[in-house]
Write a protein that holds these residues in place. Structure first.
Motif, PDB file in Angstrom:
ATOM      1  N   TYR A  45      26.435  82.517  57.238  1.00 58.41           N
ATOM      2  CA  TYR A  45      25.993  81.254  56.644  1.00 58.41           C
ATOM      3  C   TYR A  45      24.474  81.260  56.457  1.00 58.41           C
ATOM      4  O   TYR A  45      23.963  80.870  55.401  1.00 58.41           O
ATOM      5  CB  TYR A  45      26.447  80.102  57.544  1.00 58.41           C
ATOM      6  N   SER A  49      22.360  81.137  52.975  1.00 57.65           N
ATOM      7  CA  SER A  49      21.560  79.916  52.795  1.00 57.65           C
ATOM      8  C   SER A  49      20.204  80.170  52.147  1.00 57.65           C
ATOM      9  O   SER A  49      19.632  79.258  51.548  1.00 57.65           O
ATOM     10  CB  SER A  49      21.347  79.209  54.132  1.00 57.65           C
ATOM     11  N   GLU A  56      23.635  70.783  51.449  1.00 54.22           N
ATOM     12  CA  GLU A  56      24.756  70.253  50.671  1.00 54.22           C
ATOM     13  C   GLU A  56      25.144  71.208  49.539  1.00 54.22           C
ATOM     14  O   GLU A  56      26.327  71.362  49.223  1.00 54.22           O
ATOM     15  CB  GLU A  56      24.413  68.865  50.098  1.00 54.22           C
ATOM     16  N   ASP A  59      27.015  74.081  51.164  1.00 54.84           N
ATOM     17  CA  ASP A  59      28.366  73.666  51.547  1.00 54.84           C
ATOM     18  C   ASP A  59      29.269  73.486  50.331  1.00 54.84           C
ATOM     19  O   ASP A  59      30.481  73.650  50.425  1.00 54.84           O
ATOM     20  CB  ASP A  59      28.325  72.389  52.388  1.00 54.84           C
ATOM     21  N   PRO A  64      33.936  74.172  53.337  1.00 51.12           N
ATOM     22  CA  PRO A  64      34.647  74.385  54.601  1.00 51.12           C
ATOM     23  C   PRO A  64      36.164  74.484  54.432  1.00 51.12           C
ATOM     24  O   PRO A  64      36.823  75.151  55.217  1.00 51.12           O
ATOM     25  CB  PRO A  64      34.257  73.167  55.442  1.00 51.12           C
ATOM     26  N   ARG A  69      34.717  78.074  59.294  1.00 57.41           N
ATOM     27  CA  ARG A  69      33.509  78.382  60.056  1.00 57.41           C
ATOM     28  C   ARG A  69      33.895  78.726  61.491  1.00 57.41           C
ATOM     29  O   ARG A  69      34.457  77.899  62.199  1.00 57.41           O
ATOM     30  CB  ARG A  69      32.556  77.193  60.061  1.00 57.41           C
TER      31      ARG A  69
END
Length: 139
Positions: A45, A49, A56, A59, A64, A69
């Motif tokens: 992650y 990123s 947001e 994501d 998810p 996760r």
């Protein structure tokens, strides 16, 4: 149903529409998702990123509902440290453990196949790890 840990490079291939690897990575993600959950951990992650301004947005790119996760097990952190020690004894130049050590150790400890297109380091430090990777010559 078999869960699969998805390496950062596969996700980035799809998210950036990499001209060399998009097709292979997208097809593998689709095939693995048909057999079971696709999983990521905090290290994966974090690596993904870097390409996003806001959490947001990340994501939304890695929902998810599509990417389970998983926490990084303490045993995986220990194993990653041992793999890093082997790397240093083999004259590796890095001074701190690389992300791949944590990702490989997590897959090994959790007995999850790892979907990656960069199998060399994983094969070296986690020889019993099940890898879903390009055939030799595709790389």
């Amino acid at each position: 149903m078999s869960a699969v840990l998805v390496d950062t490079n596969v996700l980035l291939d799809v998210l950036t529409e990499d001209p060399n690897w998009f097709d292979w990575s997208a097809r593998q993600l689709q095939d693995c998702a048909a057999r079971g959950p696709l999983c990521i951990n905090p290290v994966i992650y974090a690596e993904v990123s870097v390409g996003f301004e806001r959490i947001e947005e990340l994501d939304e790119a890695l929902p998810p509902a599509d990417f389970e996760r998983l926490p990084l097990p303490w045993e995986a952190a220990f194993l990653a440290g041992k793999a890093f020690l082997r790397y240093r004894h083999a004259k590796g130049a890095r001074r701190s453990p690389l992300s791949d050590f944590f990702i490989g150790a997590h897959a090994a400890i959790a007995r999850l196949p790892l979907l990656t297109r960069d199998a060399r380091r994983y094969r070296t430090y986690y020889p019993s790890l099940e890898l879903i990777c390009p055939r030799v010559g595709q790389q």
